[in-house]
Design an enzyme around this catalytic site. Structure first.
Site, PDB file in Angstrom:
ATOM      1  CE1 TYR A 150      36.154  37.860  59.974  1.00 52.74           C
ATOM      2  CE2 TYR A 150      36.880  38.549  62.154  1.00 52.74           C
ATOM      3  CZ  TYR A 150      36.082  38.733  61.036  1.00 52.74           C
ATOM      4  OH  TYR A 150      35.220  39.803  60.989  1.00 52.74           O
ATOM      5  CG  PHE A 187      30.310  37.573  62.736  1.00 48.28           C
ATOM      6  CD1 PHE A 187      31.106  37.809  61.621  1.00 48.28           C
ATOM      7  CD2 PHE A 187      30.928  37.246  63.938  1.00 48.28           C
ATOM      8  CE1 PHE A 187      32.495  37.725  61.711  1.00 48.28           C
ATOM      9  CE2 PHE A 187      32.310  37.154  64.026  1.00 48.28           C
ATOM     10  CZ  PHE A 187      33.092  37.392  62.924  1.00 48.28           C
TER      11      PHE A 187
END
Length: 251
Positions: A150, A187
């Site tokens: 990420y 998220f």
């Protein structure tokens, strides 16, 4: 003259908040995301504003190209592109991660952003006007355990944004990378694959950023005078600092 914003990942979080913020200012909107029901609900909420909304998975390059080529005439001259679609998956160390999670992050956070930018940018350059807003992350600058792929994808977004500016020298097209820190939206729910309890622990005892905070920053960046380019805006809540997962929590 009404202005037009194209927002990816508009079905939740930062994307939906950006749509609402631009709508308040009277902008026309092109909205896309993977969930048709949420797009329909958002379009109904924004009644009175010209909105063209359609389902799109930005990982599908051919679909992105076709969708943008087929925009109705009144929605083709895009002033602002908000590359918001993105996600994090998992928090395992690199030697235990799920490779499919890595691939999905690369396909969405990097390739999806590239597909949308490449499809829309030529029109901006031809009109000598436009603004590309990329939603990055502080994870692109500051590593933390489990951030592996990420963070790598957001580091790409950071560098790609800078390189876009280099390529666009001599045009009036602007590029800004927005880099949020701890922000509460879907998220963490996505990162932990629907585990509400684990997602809630991320924000427990904190006052994180909200999607509306990021939407205000995005809109503010686009509303600066045309000769002003904000290369990057890094923003954290005051409960966060510069160290791996350094979060101050109230007991």
């Amino acid at each position: 003259m009404p202005q037009l914003a194209f927002i990816t990942g508009a079905t939740s979080g930062f994307g939906a908040a950006c749509a609402r913020r631009f709508a308040v200012a009277g902008w026309s909107l092109v909205l896309c995301g993977r969930r048709q029901d949420r797009l329909d609900a958002l379009r109904a909420e924004l009644a009175g504003i010209p909105v063209y909304a359609f389902p799109l998975d930005v990982r599908d390059g051919a679909a992105v190209k076709a969708a943008i080529a087929d925009l109705p005439p009144e929605f083709t001259e895009i002033d602002v592109l908000v590359n918001n679609a993105g996600l994090a998956l998992g928090l395992e160390p690199a030697h235990r991660c799920d490779m499919e999670d890595w691939e999905r992050m690369v396909d969405t956070n990097i390739k999806g952003l590239l597909y949308c930018t490449r499809a829309i940018l030529p029109g901006m350059v031809a009109r000598d006007h436009g603004h590309v807003i990329n939603i990055g992350s502080v994870a692109g600058s500051y590593p933390y355990p489990g951030g592996n792929a990420y963070g790598g994808t957001k580091a790409f977004v950071k560098q790609f944004s800078l390189n876009l500016r280099a390529d666009l020298l001599g045009t009036r097209v602007r590029v800004t990378n927005i880099e949020p820190g701890l922000a509460e939206s879907e998220f963490s729910l996505v990162r932990f694959k629907g585990d509400d309890t684990q997602a809630a622990k991320v924000y427990q005892g904190t006052q994180p950023l909200r999607p509306e905070d990021i939407a205000d920053i995005v809109y503010w960046a686009t509303s600066r005078p045309a000769h002003v380019n904000l290369n990057s805006i890094e923003v954290m809540p005051v409960c966060q600092a510069f160290a791996p997962l350094a979060i101050s929590r109230e007991s």
